[in-house]
Design a protein around this motif. Sequence first.
Motif, short mmCIF file in Angstrom:
data_model
loop_
_atom_site.label_atom_id
_atom_site.label_comp_id
_atom_site.label_asym_id
_atom_site.label_seq_id
_atom_site.Cartn_x
_atom_site.Cartn_y
_atom_site.Cartn_z
N PHE A 1 -47.94 -3.43 -43.05
CA PHE A 1 -46.72 -4.15 -43.44
C PHE A 1 -46.12 -3.64 -44.75
O PHE A 1 -45.18 -4.25 -45.27
N VAL A 2 -46.63 -2.53 -45.28
CA VAL A 2 -45.89 -1.86 -46.36
C VAL A 2 -44.73 -1.06 -45.78
O VAL A 2 -43.90 -0.55 -46.53
N THR A 3 -44.68 -0.97 -44.45
CA THR A 3 -43.62 -0.18 -43.80
C THR A 3 -42.21 -0.59 -44.25
O THR A 3 -41.38 0.29 -44.52
N PRO A 4 -41.87 -1.90 -44.34
CA PRO A 4 -40.51 -2.25 -44.79
C PRO A 4 -40.18 -1.69 -46.16
O PRO A 4 -39.03 -1.33 -46.43
N PHE A 5 -41.19 -1.61 -47.05
CA PHE A 5 -40.93 -1.04 -48.37
C PHE A 5 -40.63 0.46 -48.25
O PHE A 5 -39.73 0.98 -48.91
N LEU A 6 -41.41 1.14 -47.40
CA LEU A 6 -41.18 2.57 -47.20
C LEU A 6 -39.84 2.83 -46.54
O LEU A 6 -39.14 3.80 -46.87
N VAL A 7 -39.47 1.95 -45.58
CA VAL A 7 -38.17 2.08 -44.91
C VAL A 7 -37.04 1.95 -45.93
O VAL A 7 -36.04 2.69 -45.87
N SER A 8 -37.17 1.02 -46.87
CA SER A 8 -36.15 0.85 -47.91
C SER A 8 -35.99 2.13 -48.71
O SER A 8 -34.87 2.57 -49.01
N ILE A 9 -37.11 2.76 -49.06
CA ILE A 9 -37.07 3.99 -49.84
C ILE A 9 -36.43 5.11 -49.03
O ILE A 9 -35.56 5.85 -49.52
N LEU A 10 -36.84 5.25 -47.76
CA LEU A 10 -36.31 6.32 -46.92
C LEU A 10 -34.84 6.10 -46.59
O LEU A 10 -34.08 7.06 -46.45
N ALA A 11 -34.44 4.83 -46.43
CA ALA A 11 -33.04 4.54 -46.11
C ALA A 11 -32.13 4.98 -47.26
O ALA A 11 -31.03 5.48 -47.03
N VAL A 12 -32.61 4.82 -48.47
CA VAL A 12 -31.84 5.28 -49.63
C VAL A 12 -31.81 6.80 -49.67
O VAL A 12 -30.77 7.43 -49.93
#
Length: 278
Positions: A91-102
Amino acid sequence: MMGALALFALLDTVSKTLASRHHVAVVVWGRYFAHFVITLAVFLPRYGTALFKTARPGLQIVRGLTLAGTTGAVVSAFQHMPLAEVTALVFVTPFLVSILAVSFLGEKMPLWRWIPVAVGFGGVLLIARPSGDAFNVGVVFVLLGACCYAVYQILTRKLAAVDRSATQLFYPALVGAAATCVLLPRFWVAGALDLREWLLVGSLGVLGASGHFLMILALRAAPATTLGPFTYAQLVWATLLGWLVFGDFPDRLSLIGILIIVGSGVVVAYSERYGRKA
Protein backbone atom coordinates in the motif's frame (compact mmCIF):
# COMPACT_ATOMS: atom_id res chain seq x y z
CA MET A 1 -15.40 -2.55 -3.58
CA MET A 2 -15.49 -4.23 -0.17
CA GLY A 3 -16.29 -7.56 -1.84
CA ALA A 4 -13.42 -7.11 -4.29
CA LEU A 5 -10.99 -6.39 -1.46
CA ALA A 6 -12.10 -9.49 0.44
CA LEU A 7 -11.47 -11.61 -2.67
CA PHE A 8 -8.03 -10.05 -3.17
CA ALA A 9 -7.15 -10.86 0.45
CA LEU A 10 -8.29 -14.46 -0.12
CA LEU A 11 -6.20 -14.52 -3.31
CA ASP A 12 -3.13 -13.50 -1.30
CA THR A 13 -3.92 -16.09 1.37
CA VAL A 14 -4.11 -18.91 -1.18
CA SER A 15 -0.94 -17.62 -2.89
CA LYS A 16 0.95 -17.63 0.41
CA THR A 17 -0.29 -21.16 1.15
CA LEU A 18 0.94 -22.45 -2.22
CA ALA A 19 4.20 -20.49 -2.04
CA SER A 20 5.11 -22.28 1.19
CA ARG A 21 5.27 -25.56 -0.78
CA HIS A 22 6.01 -24.69 -4.39
CA HIS A 23 8.22 -22.44 -6.48
CA VAL A 24 6.99 -18.90 -7.02
CA ALA A 25 6.87 -19.47 -10.80
CA VAL A 26 4.30 -22.27 -10.35
CA VAL A 27 2.06 -20.05 -8.21
CA VAL A 28 2.28 -17.07 -10.59
CA TRP A 29 1.61 -19.35 -13.57
CA GLY A 30 -1.55 -20.69 -11.91
CA ARG A 31 -2.69 -17.15 -11.15
CA TYR A 32 -2.36 -15.84 -14.69
CA PHE A 33 -3.17 -18.92 -16.74
CA ALA A 34 -6.48 -19.45 -14.93
CA HIS A 35 -7.22 -15.72 -15.15
CA PHE A 36 -6.43 -15.76 -18.89
CA VAL A 37 -8.80 -18.67 -19.57
CA ILE A 38 -11.62 -17.04 -17.60
CA THR A 39 -11.13 -13.62 -19.21
CA LEU A 40 -11.03 -15.15 -22.69
CA ALA A 41 -14.19 -17.17 -22.04
CA VAL A 42 -16.09 -14.13 -20.76
CA PHE A 43 -15.02 -11.42 -23.22
CA LEU A 44 -14.21 -13.19 -26.52
CA PRO A 45 -17.86 -14.13 -27.29
CA ARG A 46 -18.88 -10.53 -26.61
CA TYR A 47 -16.14 -8.58 -28.40
CA GLY A 48 -14.67 -11.09 -30.84
CA THR A 49 -11.32 -10.13 -32.33
CA ALA A 50 -11.89 -6.53 -31.20
CA LEU A 51 -10.79 -7.74 -27.76
CA PHE A 52 -7.20 -7.95 -29.06
CA LYS A 53 -7.14 -4.50 -30.68
CA THR A 54 -5.08 -1.93 -28.82
CA ALA A 55 -3.74 1.44 -29.88
CA ARG A 56 -0.47 0.86 -27.98
CA PRO A 57 0.44 -2.85 -28.07
CA GLY A 58 3.97 -2.21 -26.80
CA LEU A 59 2.74 -0.37 -23.73
CA GLN A 60 0.12 -3.06 -23.08
CA ILE A 61 2.85 -5.72 -23.09
CA VAL A 62 5.01 -3.66 -20.72
CA ARG A 63 1.95 -3.07 -18.53
CA GLY A 64 1.26 -6.81 -18.42
CA LEU A 65 4.88 -7.55 -17.51
CA THR A 66 4.82 -5.03 -14.66
CA LEU A 67 1.70 -6.66 -13.20
CA ALA A 68 3.24 -10.14 -13.51
CA GLY A 69 6.37 -8.74 -11.88
CA THR A 70 4.24 -7.37 -9.06
CA THR A 71 2.65 -10.77 -8.46
CA GLY A 72 5.99 -12.59 -8.58
CA ALA A 73 7.62 -10.16 -6.15
CA VAL A 74 4.71 -10.21 -3.71
CA VAL A 75 4.42 -14.02 -3.75
CA SER A 76 8.18 -14.18 -3.10
CA ALA A 77 7.67 -11.83 -0.15
CA PHE A 78 4.98 -14.16 1.23
CA GLN A 79 7.69 -16.80 1.68
CA HIS A 80 9.49 -14.51 4.14
CA MET A 81 6.90 -12.24 5.77
CA PRO A 82 3.40 -12.35 7.33
CA LEU A 83 0.39 -11.61 5.13
CA ALA A 84 -0.65 -8.36 6.84
CA GLU A 85 2.83 -6.80 6.70
CA VAL A 86 3.29 -7.65 3.01
CA THR A 87 -0.14 -6.16 2.23
CA ALA A 88 0.69 -3.02 4.20
CA LEU A 89 3.95 -2.50 2.32
CA VAL A 90 2.17 -2.95 -1.02
CA PHE A 91 0.00 0.00 0.00
CA VAL A 92 2.94 2.36 -0.48
CA THR A 93 1.92 2.16 -4.14
CA PRO A 94 -0.33 5.30 -3.99
CA PHE A 95 2.66 7.29 -2.72
CA LEU A 96 4.82 5.98 -5.57
CA VAL A 97 2.04 6.70 -8.07
CA SER A 98 1.92 10.31 -6.84
CA ILE A 99 5.66 10.64 -7.42
CA LEU A 100 5.54 9.02 -10.86
CA ALA A 101 2.48 11.04 -11.91
CA VAL A 102 4.44 14.22 -11.26
CA SER A 103 7.56 12.90 -13.01
CA PHE A 104 6.05 11.18 -16.08
CA LEU A 105 2.48 12.45 -16.53
CA GLY A 106 3.23 16.09 -15.76
CA GLU A 107 0.62 16.24 -12.99
CA LYS A 108 1.08 18.98 -10.40
CA MET A 109 1.04 18.32 -6.67
CA PRO A 110 1.10 21.13 -4.07
CA LEU A 111 3.95 21.11 -1.56
CA TRP A 112 1.67 20.21 1.37
CA ARG A 113 0.54 17.01 -0.38
CA TRP A 114 4.10 15.69 -0.16
CA ILE A 115 3.80 15.60 3.65
CA PRO A 116 1.52 12.48 3.86
CA VAL A 117 3.75 10.80 1.25
CA ALA A 118 6.79 11.31 3.47
CA VAL A 119 4.87 10.22 6.59
CA GLY A 120 3.66 7.10 4.78
CA PHE A 121 7.24 6.07 4.04
CA GLY A 122 7.94 6.53 7.76
CA GLY A 123 5.31 3.84 8.37
CA VAL A 124 7.17 1.61 5.92
CA LEU A 125 10.35 1.99 7.99
CA LEU A 126 8.51 0.91 11.13
CA ILE A 127 7.47 -2.33 9.41
CA ALA A 128 10.76 -2.93 7.61
CA ARG A 129 13.08 -1.75 10.41
CA PRO A 130 16.15 -1.85 8.14
CA SER A 131 18.58 -1.57 11.06
CA GLY A 132 16.83 -4.17 13.21
CA ASP A 133 16.36 -7.90 13.40
CA ALA A 134 12.96 -7.81 11.69
CA PHE A 135 14.42 -6.79 8.34
CA ASN A 136 14.59 -9.55 5.76
CA VAL A 137 14.73 -10.06 2.02
CA GLY A 138 10.92 -10.15 1.91
CA VAL A 139 10.91 -6.37 2.39
CA VAL A 140 13.04 -5.96 -0.74
CA PHE A 141 10.67 -8.20 -2.72
CA VAL A 142 7.50 -6.42 -1.64
CA LEU A 143 8.90 -2.92 -2.23
CA LEU A 144 10.04 -4.06 -5.68
CA GLY A 145 6.50 -5.33 -6.25
CA ALA A 146 5.07 -1.98 -5.13
CA CYS A 147 7.31 -0.17 -7.63
CA CYS A 148 6.14 -2.48 -10.43
CA TYR A 149 2.53 -1.93 -9.41
CA ALA A 150 2.98 1.84 -9.41
CA VAL A 151 4.30 1.69 -12.99
CA TYR A 152 1.35 -0.57 -13.88
CA GLN A 153 -1.12 2.00 -12.54
CA ILE A 154 0.57 4.85 -14.40
CA LEU A 155 0.41 2.88 -17.66
CA THR A 156 -3.24 2.01 -16.93
CA ARG A 157 -4.04 5.71 -16.60
CA LYS A 158 -2.22 6.44 -19.85
CA LEU A 159 -3.92 3.65 -21.80
CA ALA A 160 -7.42 4.19 -20.40
CA ALA A 161 -7.97 6.99 -22.90
CA VAL A 162 -7.28 4.81 -25.95
CA ASP A 163 -8.28 1.21 -25.10
CA ARG A 164 -11.56 -0.31 -23.87
CA SER A 165 -11.82 -1.74 -20.36
CA ALA A 166 -12.11 -5.36 -21.57
CA THR A 167 -8.86 -4.98 -23.51
CA GLN A 168 -7.24 -3.46 -20.44
CA LEU A 169 -8.26 -6.54 -18.45
CA PHE A 170 -7.30 -9.02 -21.14
CA TYR A 171 -3.72 -8.01 -21.89
CA PRO A 172 -2.27 -8.43 -18.37
CA ALA A 173 -3.82 -11.92 -18.25
CA LEU A 174 -2.43 -12.77 -21.70
CA VAL A 175 1.07 -11.42 -21.02
CA GLY A 176 1.23 -12.94 -17.54
CA ALA A 177 0.14 -16.35 -18.83
CA ALA A 178 2.57 -16.25 -21.77
CA ALA A 179 5.55 -15.15 -19.66
CA THR A 180 4.97 -17.75 -16.95
CA CYS A 181 4.35 -20.55 -19.47
CA VAL A 182 7.83 -19.86 -20.83
CA LEU A 183 9.36 -20.06 -17.34
CA LEU A 184 7.26 -22.94 -16.01
CA PRO A 185 9.15 -25.93 -17.55
CA ARG A 186 12.29 -24.88 -15.69
CA PHE A 187 10.60 -25.08 -12.28
CA TRP A 188 7.84 -27.65 -12.79
CA VAL A 189 8.14 -30.97 -10.97
CA ALA A 190 5.88 -33.77 -12.27
CA GLY A 191 3.28 -34.81 -9.70
CA ALA A 192 4.17 -31.89 -7.43
CA LEU A 193 0.54 -30.79 -7.06
CA ASP A 194 -2.08 -33.02 -5.49
CA LEU A 195 -5.81 -32.64 -6.20
CA ARG A 196 -6.34 -30.13 -3.39
CA GLU A 197 -3.47 -27.98 -4.62
CA TRP A 198 -4.74 -28.09 -8.21
CA LEU A 199 -8.05 -26.76 -6.90
CA LEU A 200 -6.19 -24.01 -5.04
CA VAL A 201 -4.27 -23.11 -8.21
CA GLY A 202 -7.54 -22.91 -10.14
CA SER A 203 -9.06 -20.74 -7.42
CA LEU A 204 -6.32 -18.14 -7.97
CA GLY A 205 -7.76 -17.25 -11.37
CA VAL A 206 -11.35 -17.32 -10.11
CA LEU A 207 -10.57 -15.06 -7.14
CA GLY A 208 -8.51 -12.66 -9.26
CA ALA A 209 -11.02 -12.41 -12.10
CA SER A 210 -13.99 -12.10 -9.73
CA GLY A 211 -12.23 -9.44 -7.68
CA HIS A 212 -11.43 -7.36 -10.75
CA PHE A 213 -15.01 -7.77 -11.99
CA LEU A 214 -16.42 -6.47 -8.70
CA MET A 215 -13.96 -3.59 -8.79
CA ILE A 216 -15.15 -2.65 -12.29
CA LEU A 217 -18.74 -2.64 -11.00
CA ALA A 218 -17.65 -0.45 -8.09
CA LEU A 219 -15.90 2.02 -10.39
CA ARG A 220 -19.03 2.22 -12.54
CA ALA A 221 -21.11 3.10 -9.48
CA ALA A 222 -18.75 5.63 -7.86
CA PRO A 223 -15.68 7.72 -8.78
CA ALA A 224 -12.24 6.25 -8.11
CA THR A 225 -11.43 9.17 -5.81
CA THR A 226 -14.45 8.26 -3.65
CA LEU A 227 -13.53 4.58 -3.50
CA GLY A 228 -9.81 5.14 -2.89
CA PRO A 229 -9.91 5.37 0.93
CA PHE A 230 -11.98 2.17 1.16
CA THR A 231 -9.19 0.12 -0.44
CA TYR A 232 -7.38 0.08 2.90
CA ALA A 233 -10.05 -2.28 4.20
CA GLN A 234 -7.97 -4.99 2.50
CA LEU A 235 -5.49 -4.59 5.37
CA VAL A 236 -8.21 -5.58 7.82
CA TRP A 237 -8.98 -8.72 5.82
CA ALA A 238 -5.27 -9.51 5.45
CA THR A 239 -4.63 -9.13 9.18
CA LEU A 240 -7.62 -11.32 10.05
CA LEU A 241 -6.78 -14.04 7.51
CA GLY A 242 -3.10 -13.98 8.44
CA TRP A 243 -4.04 -14.59 12.06
CA LEU A 244 -6.69 -17.27 11.36
CA VAL A 245 -4.83 -19.23 8.65
CA PHE A 246 -1.14 -18.77 9.50
CA GLY A 247 -1.22 -17.73 13.15
CA ASP A 248 0.59 -14.46 12.33
CA PHE A 249 -0.33 -11.17 13.97
CA PRO A 250 1.69 -7.94 13.55
CA ASP A 251 3.72 -6.79 16.55
CA ARG A 252 3.23 -3.36 18.09
CA LEU A 253 5.69 -1.46 15.88
CA SER A 254 4.32 -3.11 12.75
CA LEU A 255 0.75 -2.24 13.77
CA ILE A 256 1.78 1.39 14.28
CA GLY A 257 3.45 1.34 10.85
CA ILE A 258 0.32 -0.13 9.26
CA LEU A 259 -1.87 2.57 10.86
CA ILE A 260 0.51 5.30 9.65
CA ILE A 261 0.43 3.95 6.08
CA VAL A 262 -3.38 3.73 6.17
CA GLY A 263 -3.77 7.24 7.60
CA SER A 264 -1.33 8.76 5.12
CA GLY A 265 -2.92 6.88 2.23
CA VAL A 266 -6.38 8.14 3.12
CA VAL A 267 -5.05 11.70 3.25
CA VAL A 268 -3.43 11.26 -0.19
CA ALA A 269 -6.68 9.82 -1.58
CA TYR A 270 -8.82 12.65 -0.23
CA SER A 271 -6.32 15.31 -1.30
CA GLU A 272 -6.39 13.88 -4.83
CA ARG A 273 -10.19 13.99 -4.76
CA TYR A 274 -10.11 17.62 -3.54
CA GLY A 275 -7.46 18.53 -6.12
CA ARG A 276 -9.56 17.15 -9.00
CA LYS A 277 -12.64 19.02 -7.79
CA ALA A 278 -10.62 22.20 -7.58
